[in-house]
Design an enzyme around this catalytic site. Structure first.
Site, PDB file in Angstrom:
ATOM      1  N   LYS A  64       6.873  -0.885   1.678  1.00  0.00           N
ATOM      2  CA  LYS A  64       5.808  -0.545   2.623  1.00  0.00           C
ATOM      3  C   LYS A  64       6.143  -1.123   3.988  1.00  0.00           C
ATOM      4  CE  LYS A  64       0.968  -1.463   3.808  1.00  0.00           C
ATOM      5  NZ  LYS A  64      -0.302  -2.130   3.439  1.00  0.00           N
ATOM      6  N   GLU A  98      -5.348   8.739  11.093  1.00  0.00           N
ATOM      7  CA  GLU A  98      -5.936   7.447  10.722  1.00  0.00           C
ATOM      8  C   GLU A  98      -5.971   6.505  11.925  1.00  0.00           C
ATOM      9  OE1 GLU A  98      -4.777   3.756   7.809  1.00  0.00           O
ATOM     10  OE2 GLU A  98      -4.730   5.770   6.925  1.00  0.00           O
ATOM     11  N   GLU A 102     -11.033  -7.652   8.560  1.00  0.00           N
ATOM     12  CA  GLU A 102     -10.086  -8.280   7.627  1.00  0.00           C
ATOM     13  C   GLU A 102     -10.021  -9.798   7.802  1.00  0.00           C
ATOM     14  OE1 GLU A 102      -5.466  -7.687   6.117  1.00  0.00           O
ATOM     15  OE2 GLU A 102      -6.406  -6.240   7.436  1.00  0.00           O
ATOM     16  N   GLU A 107      -0.548   1.143  -1.951  1.00  0.00           N
ATOM     17  CA  GLU A 107      -0.627   0.339  -0.735  1.00  0.00           C
ATOM     18  C   GLU A 107      -1.527  -0.876  -0.941  1.00  0.00           C
ATOM     19  OE1 GLU A 107      -1.979   0.834   3.947  1.00  0.00           O
ATOM     20  OE2 GLU A 107      -1.867   2.603   2.654  1.00  0.00           O
TER      21      GLU A 107
END
Length: 567
Positions: A319, A548, A369, A413
């Site tokens: 990733k 996104e 986050e 992910e």
């Protein structure tokens, strides 16, 4: 688009890799050694720097404690003007009766018997720099601690009572920490020297660059490789009251005496506005004169496809998170604090932050986050990955949620992020609990896959280890970390700066850091740089990832008039 079985195969490879030693996991942007630098307010103007090394004695002993670290709380008052008056009197008393120490840090605080939003107070202090702001997420009560000084009869201690700290705004710096070397253990020890469990509200607020190896561009230059400040004047918003405080720091060995510190503080107090101005939470839409992206859509497609080729090759890369910088120029100046107030409407489940050193743009954000939150030895972290828009109706929102939960690409992910964080916590914790393991976190515009991880540190000194280990996480860099970081450095042609880096605060017995995403750099006369990133794994599609990015910056672009502008 990859099939579910293909993504699952990569997922099995990912989980296997996560269980093996990571030779490159210490390739963090946070360093284990470097000469720390501490700055006091007067050195902002003449660009001199005073150096303090490990033990605090002519650069050799940062573990040597200060002469005094204390908090003095005064009787509660009914309004901010009375609080300023009380603090001015307290500063004069301190000047008349100085403590017999050659170094120290003292916080003077006056409770205010009404709740005033910290961001409203900060909005009124428009001329003062540096400044900072940090607001916890409204839906959480992460801290086990609460303020116990509302009536002025405490020592500024924190207790397990009601009246939790909601948000903090600060201007001026009693002491700040900045260097042109990566944030290191020595920097951390020097910073912690000014903090104490006995004075939990003395905190250093700041941020660290995403990648300390990258060259610093001009817009980020004033931040250095990290920037932390203990505010000189601070406004604390509590659940049902407020506190106005001043902090004085000095160290004669650094040629910064108590007299110097008091003189600077008095100058700042004279500029404090006691009239609190409430910014509009819905500001008029700003006319945008230009809008450009780095990279453009064409180069974005090439970058994502190149990353997918590396993932599908024999490379260890599973990733990588690629980001975009969008520059907007507006007809009138953007007020960063007014923008931040508007983000609060979006951010009931997010942290809001602002950090602005002298002579620098304001770094603001509304990030969902959490990197970590430490209370004594207890530590929490979160895994957040996978993004979808919110539905226009309840049924559509539920269908989108189910699609996200069942997506093999997003599950891969998310699993990479969660398992990487779990392994890093296990390295410094006696045990780690993951609960929930996978659920949906809903925000006003988007929804994500989410997991919470909790552990207990073996030592409080493991705080630095946690910070240097968890950052950068796979959520903002990729996996394995070093392979992803190299590809980002090769691919991105703009400086991320503090975007996607740790943003938060250190305290005596507690500290909390968010991840500096959903953020922008705002400067008078230059508009704003708006940052967003997206994870590329097997199954990613360049056009979908671009969409996104647009979704993630929509909380900013909703404040801009887009008609007639081409990107």
């Amino acid at each position: 688009m990859a099939t579910g079985s293909a993504a699952a195969a990569v997922g099995r490879r990912c989980l296997t890799d996560l269980m093996e030693p990571e030779a490159a996991k210490r390739s963090s942007t946070i360093s284990s050694s470097s000469r720390p630098t501490i700055h006091f307010p007067n050195h902002r103007s003449n660009h001199q720097r005073l150096t303090l090394s490990m033990n605090g004695c002519q650069g050799d002993h940062p573990e040597l404690p200060l002469g005094t670290v204390e908090t003095r709380s005064f009787p509660a008052v009914s309004s901010p003007p009375l609080a300023v008056e009380a603090l001015s009197s307290a500063v004069s008393q301190l000047q008349a009766n100085p403590p017999p120490y050659t170094s120290g840090i003292i916080r003077l605080q006056v409770p205010i018997q009404q709740q005033i939003e910290a961001i409203d107070w900060l909005y009124a202090q428009s001329k003062l720099l540096p400044r900072c702001y940090f607001s916890d997420r409204a839906h959480t009560s992460n801290s086990k601690l609460a303020i116990d000084c509302a009536n002025g009869n405490g020592n500024g201690h924190i207790s397990k009572k009601h009246n939790k700290l909601v948000s903090v705004a600060g201007v001026g710096s009693a002491v700040f920490f900045q260097d042109l070397h990566p944030f290191s253990y020595r920097h951390w020890k020097s910073l912690k020297r000014f903090l104490s469990t006995e004075c939990p509200l003395i905190r250093a607020y700041g941020a660290i660059r995403f990648d300390a190896r990258a060259n610093i561009s001009s817009e980020w230059e004033a931040f250095g490789y990290f920037y932390f400040m203990v505010p000189q004047v601070e406004f604390d918003e509590l659940e049902d009251s407020s506190i106005l405080a001043t902090t004085i720091a000095w160290d004669n060995s650094l040629s910064w005496t108590l007299g110097n510190a008091i003189g600077e503080l008095k100058a700042t107090l004279n500029q404090i506005s006691s009239i609190v101005i409430k910014p509009q939470k819905e500001v008029p839409t700003l006319l945008m004169l230009s809008n450009s992206h780095i990279p453009s859509k064409t180069y974005w497609d090439l970058a994502v496809n190149r990353a997918l080729q590396k993932i599908r090759s024999d490379s260890a890369l599973i990733k990588v998170v690629l980001a975009r910088s969008s520059r907007v120029i507006t007809a009138t100046d953007i007020d960063p604090i007014a923008w931040l107030a508007c983000l609060q409407v979006e951010g009931k489940n997010a942290y809001q932050f602002c950090l602005q050193p002298p002579g620098a743009p304001a770094f603001i954000g509304n990030t969902p986050e959490q990197l970590f939150h430490r209370t004594w030895l207890d530590i929490n972290s979160e895994a957040l990955a996978g993004t979808r828009a919110r539905g226009k109706s309840l049924s559509e929102d539920l269908q989108i949620e189910l699609d996200l939960l069942s997506s093999p690409k997003d599950h891969l992910e998310f699993t990479i992020v969660r398992e990487s964080i779990r392994k890093k916590l296990e390295d410094v914790c006696n045990s780690v609990v993951v609960e929930p393991k996978k659920e949906i976190r809903k925000l006003p515009r988007v929804q994500h896959l989410y997991a919470k991880l909790s552990g207990r540190l073996r030592s409080e000194d493991d705080e630095f280890e946690i910070l240097s280990s968890l950052h950068p996480s796979p959520a903002v860099c990729g996996f394995p970390t070093e392979e992803a970081r190299v590809l980002i450095a090769e691919t991105e042609v703009f400086d991320r700066g503090m975007y996607a880096g740790p943003v938060g605060w250190f305290g005596g017995g507690e500290s909390e850091f968010a991840v500096g995403i959903r953020s922008a750099l705002v400067e008078k006369g230059l508009g704003a740089l708006i940052y967003a990133g997206t994870g590329v794994v097997e199954g990613s599609n360049a056009s979908s990832e671009w969409d996104e990015l647009e979704l993630k910056i929509s909380q900013f672009t909703k404040l801009l008039k887009l008609e007639g502008i081409k990107s």
